[in-house]
Design an enzyme around this catalytic site. Structure first.
Site, short mmCIF file in Angstrom:
data_model
loop_
_atom_site.label_atom_id
_atom_site.label_comp_id
_atom_site.label_asym_id
_atom_site.label_seq_id
_atom_site.Cartn_x
_atom_site.Cartn_y
_atom_site.Cartn_z
N LYS A 121 -66.05 -61.77 -27.60
CA LYS A 121 -65.92 -60.37 -28.01
C LYS A 121 -64.60 -59.88 -27.44
O LYS A 121 -63.93 -60.62 -26.71
CB LYS A 121 -67.08 -59.53 -27.47
CG LYS A 121 -67.37 -59.78 -25.97
CD LYS A 121 -68.57 -58.98 -25.48
CE LYS A 121 -69.89 -59.57 -25.89
NZ LYS A 121 -70.66 -58.68 -26.74
N THR A 148 -72.77 -55.81 -32.15
CA THR A 148 -73.25 -56.48 -33.37
C THR A 148 -73.12 -57.99 -33.20
O THR A 148 -73.82 -58.74 -33.86
CB THR A 148 -72.44 -56.03 -34.61
OG1 THR A 148 -71.05 -56.13 -34.31
CG2 THR A 148 -72.79 -54.62 -35.02
N LYS A 180 -75.62 -61.33 -34.43
CA LYS A 180 -75.20 -62.55 -35.12
C LYS A 180 -75.75 -63.78 -34.41
O LYS A 180 -76.20 -64.74 -35.05
CB LYS A 180 -73.66 -62.63 -35.19
CG LYS A 180 -72.99 -61.46 -35.89
CD LYS A 180 -71.47 -61.46 -35.62
CE LYS A 180 -70.83 -60.14 -36.01
NZ LYS A 180 -69.47 -60.01 -35.46
#
Ligand code: PLP
Length: 816
Positions: A551, A659, A663
């Site tokens: 991320k 998010t 996933k």
């Protein structure tokens, strides 16, 4: 070409690919060039999609449908070829046509540059939402900016991030359709003259403005099944020829050209800051440019079918993705009042009924504020309008709470002080009928803390809509083997109804199903291992536990916490205090904003810890640490299907939703996480046996912050586990040739600085990692938990999120 050249037969597809090779690309057929085949395939699909855009538009017209416009400064799209093939149902056919020509479709797909027109979660959300709106047959369209340079490409040189420009259009994008005929003219800068009209009413005039041209580029957005094709419209800035000629005629050719160049600069590049505001004039101009172009286009489309604005808010819903497009409130008011001569009150009612605002962060460094002095120079008329909105709004507040001066000061759109600033979130909230957070926890925090005054005034405006991801990209396309296994067991209805995955639960205990599930994970890990050895130059064991933290690099996301645990484990093993029972590969990826020194240092730390561990003979085949450069959508699609463990360890109360977490869950990784963002809901859905939750809760941290009771040095003194890790930063264990490099981390803790509460969570984090290691050794039980993560991820589809927006906020219906 034949008349049916757009049908979905093998012959037609082959014919159109050959046609584009020869006629669009001027290549001899057969061609052996992958790039040629990528373009020819993309053009052939685009033909099919543009035809369907026209059909879809006719359907919307006949239904007189209400339309949604999703305004966002970012759309993190990634590649489009694979998705388009799956959504059009042409994947197998296309693969066969290519393979007949001796071309491997995967090689062709690798030719496509990512469209990286976003920083991270917020931009990726917008892209998932477009896919869901088209799949659900909702008339929903995206408006964004046609950046010439997307998010920078990341190279890592000796552990240091280097940014390289992302010239994604260098070889141009085959998806976009430039529409110079639909360009619009946007005024900017200039001054206000205070006139009166004939009736003696105040009638200000915006004069001496400059002009920017907005040139639209449309990208088709095809829904699954190929029935509905919507579009994303991206505006690029150009110079107005009329305006240039003015200077040109004054005989100043060079100034005319300069003017042209400076206009085109506006959409040159995406600002590379995630959850940080930029404060640069050019960024404000970009935000205004997006809003001005979009609203002109939206109003133009509405007026094609309507004579007045009476039905505007029944026909149009506008969603603002964060405050970046919040000038839309002022711009719509300006259009209605100044250009269409509506009375203020009717214009205001229309605006409020049309607009809705999504908040994405509570981090104060990300809350947008722009200096009044800057707005006055760039968009003077909008500033006037903002002041007018504010004075009417504050009059309402004052009438309800006559003597509460402090409340009025807090709620004002203008922050008073030496340098007055406009609070963009307040503008967005006052101008909208709906304000939503992106997870249950995040919305609660918004209502209780940041926007409590607004919540008290308008409780009915607040909604929570948990984010989601599209399973078309994040399972069907990125993990085709798992998708195939699922479809074999329960059919393929999950592709458009993710809750169907529940029906797989009966397979979770089946040894044969478990074997196949594990085999797929193993194959994905092998594929990722090859990428790791190619791009990070580390050879890893595909049988090890893949523990993944990917991320944006940001202190609140706590990559430092993950690294501190790795250091602890390393020290334990080399000191003989722990016998490792599971081989592990720690995988990191993520970009740091170019000016964010701490984030860049953390990348360097990960790299250095990796160097020490990966070259230590005692840990061969036991532990590896890798940093994969240039984390982006296409790389995420390869990493996530190969993960066993998903790291979602932000400080509780800081990650609005996340998010990435969704996933991983969808692809059968177990999550280790704090009770933050959507992790809270993932726990509810998966059940506590199937997720590893640890750490302080948002409320506990808030309390410690409020009472100012947290002292990092107390943790350092009290816990040897913490001390040995923190001391490595003082003792140059991971920077023997650059002494002092990581001293800053040690010093911060010693100076009681730990804004993101690493130390209070470290002990529990170490303990839960020990538990994870233990559980991973029970292969059957771990696999069962992994399967439950897949089967219980239905809630996290962006289809669910979009259905909620459609029903609760937009009041739009599907047009089948
Ligand atoms: C999903 C995604 C993100 C968001 O990840 P979080 O873990 O929610 O921060 C960022 N970048 C890319 C490329 C993504 O695909």
């Amino acid at each position: 070409m034949t008349r049916n050249y757009l049908d979905n037969s093998r012959a037609a597809l082959k014919e159109s690919m050959d046609y584009h090779l020869r006629c669009s690309l001027c290549r001899e057929t057969p061609s052996k060039d992958y790039r040629d085949h990528f373009l020819a395939t993309a053009f052939s699909l685009r033909d099919r999609m543009t035809e369907k855009i026209l059909q879809t538009e006719r359907r919307y017209q006949e239904a007189g449908a209400k339309r949604v416009y999703y305004l966002s400064m970012e759309f993190l799209i990634g590649r489009l070829l694979g998705d388009s093939l799956y959504n059009l149902g042409l994947f197998d056919l296309c693969r066969d046509v290519l393979s007949e020509a001796g071309i491997d479709i995967d090689e062709v797909r690798e030719q496509e540059n990512d469209a990286g027109l976003g920083n991270g979660g917020l931009g990726r959300l917008a892209a998932c939402f477009l896919d869901s709106m088209a799949t659900l047959d909702i008339p929903g369209f995206g408006y964004g900016i046609h950046y010439e340079y997307g998010l920078f490409k990341q190279e890592v040189d000796n552990g240091y991030q280097k940014e390289k420009p992302d010239n994604w259009l260098a070889e141009f994008s085959p998806w976009e359709i430039k529409r110079p005929d639909e360009k619009c003219i946007v005024p900017i800068y200039g001054r206000i003259e205070h006139f009166q009209d004939r009736a003696g009413e105040y009638n200000p005039m915006w004069l001496d403005w400059k002009v920017i041209m907005g040139i639209p580029f449309d990208i088709p957005v095809v829904g699954y099944g190929g029935k509905t094709v919507n579009w994303l419209r991206l505006y690029g800035a150009g110079s107005s020829t009329d305006f240039d000629i003015q200077i040109f005629n004054e005989g100043d050719y060079f100034r005319a050209v300069e003017q042209k160049v400076s206009s085109e600069t506006i959409t040159k590049m995406l600002y590379p800051r995630d959850t940080l505001k930029s404060g640069k004039e050019l960024r404000l101009v970009q935000e205004y440019f997006l809003v001005a172009c979009s609203l002109r286009d939206i109003v133009r489309r509405y007026l094609k079918d309507h004579g007045d604005f009476d039905r505007f808010s029944d026909s149009v819903a506008i969603q603002m993705n964060d405050t970046h497009p919040s000038l839309a409130v002022a711009e719509l008011m300006r259009l209605l009042v100044d250009e269409y001569a509506l009375p203020w009150d009717s214009a205001w009612e229309i605006t409020q009924r049309t607009m809705a605002y999504t908040n994405h962060t509570i981090l104060s460094e990300a809350l947008e504020k722009w200096p009044v002095s800057l707005l006055e120079r760039v968009i003077p008329r909008h500033l006037q309008i903002i002041y007018e909105i504010n004075s009417r709004f504050l009059a309402t507040v004052a009438s309800l709470h006559p003597s509460d001066i402090d409340l009025i000061r807090r709620m004002s759109l203008i922050e008073e002080g030496e340098n007055k600033q406009v609070r963009m979130a307040h503008l967005a909230m006052v101008g909208s009928h709906s304000i939503n957070g992106v997870s249950a926890l995040h919305t609660e925090i918004l209502m209780k803390n940041n926007f409590s005054d607004f919540h008290a005034l308008w409780p009915e405006r607040f909604v929570s809509i948990t984010n989601g991801i599209t399973q078309r990209r994040w399972l069907l396309k990125s993990n085709p083997q798992l998708a195939g296994l699922i479809s074999e067991k329960i059919g393929d209805s999950w592709i458009t109804d993710l809750a169907q995955l529940k029906r797989l639960e009966s397979c979770a205990d089946d040894p044969d199903f478990q074997d196949r599930f594990r085999g797929i994970k193993r194959a994905n890990k092998e594929a990722l291992s090859r990428i790791i050895s190619r791009t990070a130059w580390v050879s890893v064991n595909p049988d090890s536990l893949f523990d993944v933290h990917v991320k944006r690099i940001h202190e609140y996301k706590r990559q430092l916490l993950k690294i501190m645990h790795i250091i602890y484990e390393y020290l334990q093993i080399v000191r003989g205090e722990k016998t490792p029972t599971v081989a592990k590969t720690y995988i990191f990826g993520g970009k740091a904003a170019p000016g964010y020194w701490v984030a860049k240092q953390i990348i360097k730390l990960i790299h250095n810890v990796g160097q020490v561990i990966n070259s230590d003979k005692r840990l061969q085949d036991i532990m590896k640490v890798v940093f994969l450069p240039d984390y982006r959508v296409s790389l995420a699609e390869k990493i996530i299907p190969a993960a066993d463990l998903s790291e979602q360890i932000s400080m509780a109360g800081t990650e609005a939703s996340g998010t990435g977490n969704m996933k991983f869950m969808l692809n059968g990784a177990l999550t280790v996480g704090t009770l933050d963002g959507a992790n809270v809901e993932m726990l509810q859905e998966s059940g506590e046996d199937n997720i590893f939750i640890f750490g302080l809760k948002a409320g506990e941290i808030e309390e410690m912050q409020r009472a100012n009771t947290y002292r990092p040095t107390e943790y350092y003194r009290s816990y040897p586990e913490i001390r040995i890790v923190v001391d490595t930063f003082r003792d140059n264990v991971f920077c023997p040739s650059e002494p002092g490099l990581f001293q800053w981390i040690y010093s911060r803790f010693m100076h009681e600085e730990d804004t993101y509460f690493h130390l209070p969570d470290l002990l529990e984090y170490i303990r839960i990692q020990e538990k994870i290691e233990e559980e991973y050794r029970d292969t059957a039980s771990w696999t069962k938990k992994a399967i439950f993560n897949v089967t219980r991820s239905g809630k996290f589809s962006s289809d669910r999120a979009i259905s909620e927006y459609a029903g609760l906020i937009w009041k739009v219906e599907a047009v089948k």
